[in-house]
Design a protein around this motif. Sequence first.
Motif, mmCIF file in Angstrom:
data_model
loop_
_atom_site.group_PDB
_atom_site.id
_atom_site.type_symbol
_atom_site.label_atom_id
_atom_site.label_comp_id
_atom_site.label_asym_id
_atom_site.label_seq_id
_atom_site.Cartn_x
_atom_site.Cartn_y
_atom_site.Cartn_z
ATOM 1 N N HIS A 197 16.564 -17.593 -11.288
ATOM 2 C CA HIS A 197 15.307 -16.861 -11.406
ATOM 3 C C HIS A 197 14.926 -16.686 -12.877
ATOM 4 N N ASP A 198 13.630 -16.601 -13.111
ATOM 5 C CA ASP A 198 13.104 -16.453 -14.468
ATOM 6 C C ASP A 198 13.179 -14.982 -14.873
ATOM 7 N N LEU A 199 14.288 -14.624 -15.500
ATOM 8 C CA LEU A 199 14.551 -13.248 -15.896
ATOM 9 C C LEU A 199 14.906 -13.179 -17.377
ATOM 10 N N GLN A 200 14.630 -12.043 -17.980
ATOM 11 C CA GLN A 200 14.967 -11.829 -19.384
ATOM 12 C C GLN A 200 16.347 -11.184 -19.468
ATOM 13 N N LEU A 201 17.271 -11.814 -20.171
ATOM 14 C CA LEU A 201 18.594 -11.226 -20.378
ATOM 15 C C LEU A 201 18.486 -10.140 -21.442
ATOM 16 N N LEU A 202 18.756 -8.893 -21.064
ATOM 17 C CA LEU A 202 18.671 -7.768 -21.990
ATOM 18 C C LEU A 202 20.035 -7.389 -22.566
ATOM 19 N N ALA A 203 21.088 -7.574 -21.770
ATOM 20 C CA ALA A 203 22.455 -7.277 -22.239
ATOM 21 C C ALA A 203 23.431 -7.942 -21.288
ATOM 22 N N GLU A 204 24.571 -8.351 -21.803
ATOM 23 C CA GLU A 204 25.583 -8.971 -20.957
ATOM 24 C C GLU A 204 26.916 -8.258 -21.121
ATOM 25 N N ASN A 205 27.816 -8.525 -20.173
ATOM 26 C CA ASN A 205 29.140 -7.897 -20.176
ATOM 27 C C ASN A 205 29.042 -6.378 -20.272
ATOM 28 N N ILE A 206 28.221 -5.797 -19.389
ATOM 29 C CA ILE A 206 28.004 -4.357 -19.453
ATOM 30 C C ILE A 206 28.946 -3.582 -18.527
ATOM 31 N N GLY A 207 29.791 -4.267 -17.803
ATOM 32 C CA GLY A 207 30.759 -3.589 -16.933
ATOM 33 C C GLY A 207 31.777 -2.813 -17.739
ATOM 34 N N GLU A 252 41.856 -18.078 -0.345
ATOM 35 C CA GLU A 252 41.358 -16.936 -1.096
ATOM 36 C C GLU A 252 40.949 -17.372 -2.493
ATOM 37 N N TYR A 253 39.987 -16.647 -3.060
ATOM 38 C CA TYR A 253 39.390 -17.016 -4.342
ATOM 39 C C TYR A 253 39.083 -15.746 -5.123
ATOM 40 N N LEU A 254 39.299 -15.786 -6.423
ATOM 41 C CA LEU A 254 39.081 -14.640 -7.295
ATOM 42 C C LEU A 254 37.872 -14.890 -8.186
ATOM 43 N N VAL A 255 37.006 -13.895 -8.296
ATOM 44 C CA VAL A 255 35.809 -13.994 -9.132
ATOM 45 C C VAL A 255 35.783 -12.809 -10.092
ATOM 46 N N PRO A 256 35.791 -13.052 -11.404
ATOM 47 C CA PRO A 256 35.647 -11.950 -12.357
ATOM 48 C C PRO A 256 34.313 -11.239 -12.136
ATOM 49 N N VAL A 257 34.353 -9.919 -12.165
ATOM 50 C CA VAL A 257 33.143 -9.133 -11.909
ATOM 51 C C VAL A 257 32.568 -8.662 -13.241
ATOM 52 N N GLN A 258 31.600 -9.390 -13.719
ATOM 53 C CA GLN A 258 30.862 -9.011 -14.916
ATOM 54 C C GLN A 258 29.400 -8.813 -14.548
ATOM 55 N N PHE A 259 28.746 -7.904 -15.236
ATOM 56 C CA PHE A 259 27.353 -7.611 -14.936
ATOM 57 C C PHE A 259 26.473 -7.836 -16.159
ATOM 58 N N VAL A 260 25.220 -8.195 -15.890
ATOM 59 C CA VAL A 260 24.214 -8.320 -16.944
ATOM 60 C C VAL A 260 23.071 -7.364 -16.616
ATOM 61 N N LEU A 261 22.350 -6.965 -17.648
ATOM 62 C CA LEU A 261 21.123 -6.199 -17.467
ATOM 63 C C LEU A 261 19.963 -7.148 -17.699
ATOM 64 N N VAL A 262 19.083 -7.262 -16.709
ATOM 65 C CA VAL A 262 17.971 -8.202 -16.797
ATOM 66 C C VAL A 262 16.644 -7.461 -16.617
ATOM 67 N N GLY A 263 15.600 -8.041 -17.199
ATOM 68 C CA GLY A 263 14.257 -7.496 -17.057
ATOM 69 C C GLY A 263 13.270 -8.603 -16.775
ATOM 70 N N VAL A 274 21.798 -8.825 -6.175
ATOM 71 C CA VAL A 274 20.691 -9.745 -6.390
ATOM 72 C C VAL A 274 19.374 -9.091 -5.997
ATOM 73 N N ALA A 275 19.373 -8.321 -4.911
ATOM 74 C CA ALA A 275 18.148 -7.644 -4.487
ATOM 75 C C ALA A 275 17.629 -6.712 -5.573
ATOM 76 N N ALA A 276 18.532 -6.099 -6.343
ATOM 77 C CA ALA A 276 18.103 -5.213 -7.428
ATOM 78 C C ALA A 276 17.213 -5.957 -8.406
ATOM 79 N N ALA A 277 17.619 -7.173 -8.782
ATOM 80 C CA ALA A 277 16.837 -7.951 -9.750
ATOM 81 C C ALA A 277 15.542 -8.471 -9.136
ATOM 82 N N LEU A 278 15.603 -8.934 -7.894
ATOM 83 C CA LEU A 278 14.406 -9.501 -7.269
ATOM 84 C C LEU A 278 13.367 -8.422 -6.990
ATOM 85 N N ASP A 279 13.821 -7.230 -6.565
ATOM 86 C CA ASP A 279 12.869 -6.133 -6.343
ATOM 87 C C ASP A 279 12.220 -5.720 -7.660
#
Length: 320
Positions: free
Chosen positions: A169-179, A90-101, A143-148
């Motif tokens: 992927h070539d994405l613009q980081l708009l905000a991080e740690n938004i969870g 078993e493995y634990l992954v912190p769940v943090q989200f970024v907003l990308v454009g 991931v589909a959210a960003a690719l779409d």
Amino acid sequence: MTVSSDAEAAVRTYSYLGPAGTFTEAALAQVPEARGQVWHPVRNVGEALDDVVSGRSDAAMIAIENSVDGGVSTTQDALATMPGLRIVGEYLVPVQFVLVGRPGATLADVSVIAAHPVAYGQCLVWLGDALPAHAHVPSSSNVAAALDMLDGVGGADAAIAPPGILEHHDLQLLAENIGDNPKAVTRFVLVSRTVAPPPPTGADKTSLIVELPDDHPGALLDMLEQFATRGINLSLLASRPIGDELGRYRFVVDADGHVLDERMADALLGLRRFSPQVVFLGSYPRADRAIVHYPSRYSDDVFVEARDWLRGLISGEPEE
């Protein structure tokens, strides 16, 4: 004739929920023996486990529990109904989200956000503060959210995604740690075909799926007593409908300890006598490596001595 080298023959394949950049990929990256091997992205948990059962993959990494949303029902149901599988880690992954454009975008450009419904629900506080007038477009995965969004599908200006997507992927980081919950964690398990469990480490967990024999007062208590009377702590107890009729449930259980511990083995024997269906999913090291503590009266020596005492009674040995 081409002769494969030993290195080629040893190549292993791991299935995971793709595409690249998902939390599942981040979990697989924690597996030392998976590094440098073949990583096969799939579309859902059922496909990942079917890869293992069919032999297309040696193991699959799947999410089984989230600290905010609880158990992953699709995973629990698949493990309950697909034979021949065994959890090996078993493995634990912190769940943090970024907003990308899209490249060059700014936060002021955002009015429509693509996001998986679960991810969206875990970012509502930040979204309400930073982008109160936004609209939400549901997506099938993080991931589909960003690719779409990147491809112009759905009309979104930005997407909520895992941080790992920026590496692919070539994405613009708009905000991080938004969870909204900075301590949110998802628990993943590595699943292989049925194998013998690894030796106990002292910091182990045993996963089971247990059906109640029938619906009567105290049935769940009867099951729980198999663990309580042997000093075994449960770190997870979740119910899932069996599906054949109303009122019929199976229980997903994570118990502290290893099947080779005397107290755990004794509990499994009790469950086997009690339940019409017990699925042993595996004994494996805990992700946090926390040593399992229990009262001395439940030590292995106590169980062994009790069995020796009973054998003496049956054989007619004189009591000391």
